[in-house]
Motif scaffolding. Structure first.
Motif, PDB file in Angstrom:
ATOM      1  N   ASP A  52       0.271  -0.519  -7.867  1.00  0.00           N
ATOM      2  CA  ASP A  52      -1.175  -0.694  -7.986  1.00  0.00           C
ATOM      3  C   ASP A  52      -1.934   0.039  -6.887  1.00  0.00           C
ATOM      4  O   ASP A  52      -2.995   0.610  -7.112  1.00  0.00           O
ATOM      5  CB  ASP A  52      -1.555  -2.180  -8.026  1.00  0.00           C
ATOM      6  N   ILE A  53      -1.376   0.078  -5.696  1.00  0.00           N
ATOM      7  CA  ILE A  53      -2.010   0.822  -4.599  1.00  0.00           C
ATOM      8  C   ILE A  53      -1.875   2.328  -4.856  1.00  0.00           C
ATOM      9  O   ILE A  53      -2.802   3.092  -4.583  1.00  0.00           O
ATOM     10  CB  ILE A  53      -1.424   0.412  -3.234  1.00  0.00           C
ATOM     11  N   GLU A  54      -0.762   2.741  -5.428  1.00  0.00           N
ATOM     12  CA  GLU A  54      -0.587   4.154  -5.790  1.00  0.00           C
ATOM     13  C   GLU A  54      -1.654   4.576  -6.800  1.00  0.00           C
ATOM     14  O   GLU A  54      -2.233   5.660  -6.688  1.00  0.00           O
ATOM     15  CB  GLU A  54       0.812   4.398  -6.351  1.00  0.00           C
ATOM     16  N   ARG A  55      -1.935   3.727  -7.803  1.00  0.00           N
ATOM     17  CA  ARG A  55      -2.991   4.036  -8.781  1.00  0.00           C
ATOM     18  C   ARG A  55      -4.349   4.170  -8.100  1.00  0.00           C
ATOM     19  O   ARG A  55      -5.130   5.063  -8.415  1.00  0.00           O
ATOM     20  CB  ARG A  55      -3.044   2.956  -9.864  1.00  0.00           C
ATOM     21  N   PHE A  56      -4.636   3.271  -7.155  1.00  0.00           N
ATOM     22  CA  PHE A  56      -5.888   3.364  -6.400  1.00  0.00           C
ATOM     23  C   PHE A  56      -5.953   4.690  -5.638  1.00  0.00           C
ATOM     24  O   PHE A  56      -6.989   5.367  -5.629  1.00  0.00           O
ATOM     25  CB  PHE A  56      -6.015   2.186  -5.421  1.00  0.00           C
ATOM     26  N   MET A  57      -4.859   5.076  -4.994  1.00  0.00           N
ATOM     27  CA  MET A  57      -4.846   6.320  -4.208  1.00  0.00           C
ATOM     28  C   MET A  57      -5.045   7.534  -5.115  1.00  0.00           C
ATOM     29  O   MET A  57      -5.753   8.474  -4.755  1.00  0.00           O
ATOM     30  CB  MET A  57      -3.545   6.417  -3.399  1.00  0.00           C
ATOM     31  N   LEU A  97       1.535   0.618   4.093  1.00  0.00           N
ATOM     32  CA  LEU A  97       2.682   0.755   3.191  1.00  0.00           C
ATOM     33  C   LEU A  97       3.180  -0.609   2.722  1.00  0.00           C
ATOM     34  O   LEU A  97       3.624  -0.757   1.591  1.00  0.00           O
ATOM     35  CB  LEU A  97       3.811   1.509   3.888  1.00  0.00           C
ATOM     36  N   THR A  98       3.133  -1.605   3.600  1.00  0.00           N
ATOM     37  CA  THR A  98       3.629  -2.935   3.251  1.00  0.00           C
ATOM     38  C   THR A  98       2.576  -3.987   3.602  1.00  0.00           C
ATOM     39  O   THR A  98       2.737  -4.740   4.567  1.00  0.00           O
ATOM     40  CB  THR A  98       4.944  -3.238   4.000  1.00  0.00           C
ATOM     41  N   PRO A  99       1.491  -4.057   2.817  1.00  0.00           N
ATOM     42  CA  PRO A  99       0.450  -5.040   3.125  1.00  0.00           C
ATOM     43  C   PRO A  99       0.957  -6.463   2.886  1.00  0.00           C
ATOM     44  O   PRO A  99       1.656  -6.727   1.922  1.00  0.00           O
ATOM     45  CB  PRO A  99      -0.673  -4.685   2.163  1.00  0.00           C
ATOM     46  N   SER A 100       0.592  -7.382   3.795  1.00  0.00           N
ATOM     47  CA  SER A 100       1.040  -8.772   3.651  1.00  0.00           C
ATOM     48  C   SER A 100      -0.004  -9.634   2.935  1.00  0.00           C
ATOM     49  O   SER A 100       0.337 -10.673   2.390  1.00  0.00           O
ATOM     50  CB  SER A 100       1.347  -9.368   5.028  1.00  0.00           C
ATOM     51  N   ASN A 101      -1.239  -9.210   2.922  1.00  0.00           N
ATOM     52  CA  ASN A 101      -2.311  -9.968   2.284  1.00  0.00           C
ATOM     53  C   ASN A 101      -2.277  -9.718   0.774  1.00  0.00           C
ATOM     54  O   ASN A 101      -2.353  -8.577   0.335  1.00  0.00           O
ATOM     55  CB  ASN A 101      -3.660  -9.532   2.870  1.00  0.00           C
ATOM     56  N   PRO A 102      -2.189 -10.765  -0.040  1.00  0.00           N
ATOM     57  CA  PRO A 102      -2.164 -10.560  -1.495  1.00  0.00           C
ATOM     58  C   PRO A 102      -3.469  -9.967  -2.031  1.00  0.00           C
ATOM     59  O   PRO A 102      -3.489  -9.392  -3.109  1.00  0.00           O
ATOM     60  CB  PRO A 102      -1.906 -11.954  -2.068  1.00  0.00           C
ATOM     61  N   ARG A 103      -4.559 -10.089  -1.274  1.00  0.00           N
ATOM     62  CA  ARG A 103      -5.844  -9.523  -1.694  1.00  0.00           C
ATOM     63  C   ARG A 103      -6.094  -8.154  -1.049  1.00  0.00           C
ATOM     64  O   ARG A 103      -7.215  -7.656  -1.060  1.00  0.00           O
ATOM     65  CB  ARG A 103      -6.982 -10.475  -1.318  1.00  0.00           C
ATOM     66  N   TYR A 104      -5.060  -7.560  -0.497  1.00  0.00           N
ATOM     67  CA  TYR A 104      -5.228  -6.295   0.219  1.00  0.00           C
ATOM     68  C   TYR A 104      -5.885  -5.220  -0.658  1.00  0.00           C
ATOM     69  O   TYR A 104      -6.843  -4.573  -0.242  1.00  0.00           O
ATOM     70  CB  TYR A 104      -3.879  -5.788   0.747  1.00  0.00           C
ATOM     71  N   LEU A 105      -5.383  -5.034  -1.854  1.00  0.00           N
ATOM     72  CA  LEU A 105      -5.919  -3.993  -2.728  1.00  0.00           C
ATOM     73  C   LEU A 105      -7.374  -4.280  -3.089  1.00  0.00           C
ATOM     74  O   LEU A 105      -8.217  -3.376  -3.029  1.00  0.00           O
ATOM     75  CB  LEU A 105      -5.078  -3.841  -3.995  1.00  0.00           C
ATOM     76  N   ALA A 106      -7.692  -5.513  -3.433  1.00  0.00           N
ATOM     77  CA  ALA A 106      -9.079  -5.863  -3.778  1.00  0.00           C
ATOM     78  C   ALA A 106     -10.013  -5.594  -2.601  1.00  0.00           C
ATOM     79  O   ALA A 106     -11.111  -5.054  -2.771  1.00  0.00           O
ATOM     80  CB  ALA A 106      -9.164  -7.321  -4.205  1.00  0.00           C
ATOM     81  N   ASN A 107      -9.572  -5.942  -1.393  1.00  0.00           N
ATOM     82  CA  ASN A 107     -10.385  -5.696  -0.206  1.00  0.00           C
ATOM     83  C   ASN A 107     -10.551  -4.200   0.054  1.00  0.00           C
ATOM     84  O   ASN A 107     -11.647  -3.741   0.416  1.00  0.00           O
ATOM     85  CB  ASN A 107      -9.768  -6.365   1.021  1.00  0.00           C
ATOM     86  N   CYS A 124     -14.022   0.621   0.126  1.00  0.00           N
ATOM     87  CA  CYS A 124     -14.254   2.020  -0.254  1.00  0.00           C
ATOM     88  C   CYS A 124     -15.430   2.167  -1.206  1.00  0.00           C
ATOM     89  O   CYS A 124     -16.211   3.114  -1.091  1.00  0.00           O
ATOM     90  CB  CYS A 124     -12.986   2.610  -0.873  1.00  0.00           C
ATOM     91  N   SER A 125     -15.569   1.248  -2.144  1.00  0.00           N
ATOM     92  CA  SER A 125     -16.631   1.377  -3.143  1.00  0.00           C
ATOM     93  C   SER A 125     -18.019   1.202  -2.528  1.00  0.00           C
ATOM     94  O   SER A 125     -19.013   1.613  -3.125  1.00  0.00           O
ATOM     95  CB  SER A 125     -16.428   0.392  -4.286  1.00  0.00           C
ATOM     96  N   ARG A 126     -18.116   0.629  -1.349  1.00  0.00           N
ATOM     97  CA  ARG A 126     -19.399   0.476  -0.661  1.00  0.00           C
ATOM     98  C   ARG A 126     -19.832   1.765   0.047  1.00  0.00           C
ATOM     99  O   ARG A 126     -20.971   1.855   0.490  1.00  0.00           O
ATOM    100  CB  ARG A 126     -19.311  -0.664   0.361  1.00  0.00           C
ATOM    101  N   LEU A 127     -18.961   2.728   0.149  1.00  0.00           N
ATOM    102  CA  LEU A 127     -19.291   3.982   0.833  1.00  0.00           C
ATOM    103  C   LEU A 127     -20.115   4.883  -0.075  1.00  0.00           C
ATOM    104  O   LEU A 127     -19.863   4.977  -1.270  1.00  0.00           O
ATOM    105  CB  LEU A 127     -18.007   4.713   1.242  1.00  0.00           C
ATOM    106  N   ASP A 128     -21.099   5.556   0.505  1.00  0.00           N
ATOM    107  CA  ASP A 128     -21.927   6.481  -0.266  1.00  0.00           C
ATOM    108  C   ASP A 128     -21.089   7.589  -0.893  1.00  0.00           C
ATOM    109  O   ASP A 128     -21.318   7.973  -2.034  1.00  0.00           O
ATOM    110  CB  ASP A 128     -23.001   7.119   0.623  1.00  0.00           C
ATOM    111  N   CYS A 129     -20.125   8.089  -0.158  1.00  0.00           N
ATOM    112  CA  CYS A 129     -19.338   9.221  -0.662  1.00  0.00           C
ATOM    113  C   CYS A 129     -18.394   8.810  -1.800  1.00  0.00           C
ATOM    114  O   CYS A 129     -17.926   9.662  -2.541  1.00  0.00           O
ATOM    115  CB  CYS A 129     -18.567   9.888   0.462  1.00  0.00           C
ATOM    116  N   TRP A 130     -18.108   7.513  -1.956  1.00  0.00           N
ATOM    117  CA  TRP A 130     -17.250   7.062  -3.050  1.00  0.00           C
ATOM    118  C   TRP A 130     -17.951   7.260  -4.383  1.00  0.00           C
ATOM    119  O   TRP A 130     -17.344   7.607  -5.382  1.00  0.00           O
ATOM    120  CB  TRP A 130     -16.884   5.598  -2.864  1.00  0.00           C
TER     121      TRP A 130
END
Length: 182
Positions: free
Chosen positions: A11-16, A48-58, A63-69
């Motif tokens: 899922d993080i790979e898809r985001f990247m 690479l190994t996030p421990s927070n289950p909400r890491y991707l959502a966060n 990123c989506s709050r950035l103007d350049c996004w």
């Protein structure tokens, strides 16, 4: 573009991949990827190994709050002319290096329409190339990377190869007629 190592979490790979389609660039570190935005101002670490289950959502939220996004990325074709000098080398060394430099330079995928000219009287090597990038800075990074790679190969990876060829001049020119929306 050079393929980066895949993120171990799908899922993080898809985001990247989505971020890369927006012009972001990722550089792999030991425990994270460094995410660089197309405007060159923002930087986000992707673990690479996030421990927070909400890491991707966060991460998506940050990123989506950035103007350049939200900006539409326009890729422009840039023509670069980079001159290097080998003041301490003799003409025979430059001639011997030229085939290796040319082979490595023409193998670089990030640039197109590569050409090399040499002025043996001034011991100058002139690299001409085209790069498609979101900004002049990104184009120059790709062009300089291609030239450094070629010169490094000619130095056979020995320490001090960058002292053998010294950068003299960098010229860059945009061709807005060949701009592409990404």
């Amino acid at each position: 573009m050079v393929e980066r190592p895949r993120h171990p979490k799908k899922d993080i790979e898809r985001f990247m991949r989505s971020a890369e389609a927006r012009g972001w660039r990722f550089v792999k570190g030991k425990k994270y990827y460094k995410g660089l935005c197309p405007c060159g101002v923002h930087l986000h670490m992707v673990h690479l190994t996030p421990s927070n289950p909400r890491y991707l959502a966060n991460l998506v939220h940050r990123c989506s709050r950035l103007d350049c996004w939200c900006l539409e990325v326009i890729m422009t074709n840039y023509f670069l002319r980079l001159e290097c000098e080998a003041p301490d080398a003799d003409v025979a060394t430059i001639e011997a290096d030229l085939d290796t430099i040319a082979d490595a330079f023409f193998d670089v995928d990030e640039v197109v329409d590569q050409d090399i000219a040499v002025d043996l009287s001034s011991k100058t090597v002139i690299f001409s190339l085209n790069v498609e990038a979101a900004s002049e800075v990104r184009a120059l990074e790709a062009g300089l990377g291609a030239v450094r790679t070629a010169l490094h190969v000619a130095g056979s990876g020995t320490p001090g190869w960058e002292d053998h060829y010294r950068m003299l001049r960098q010229e860059i020119e945009a061709d807005p007629r060949r701009a592409v929306r990404a």
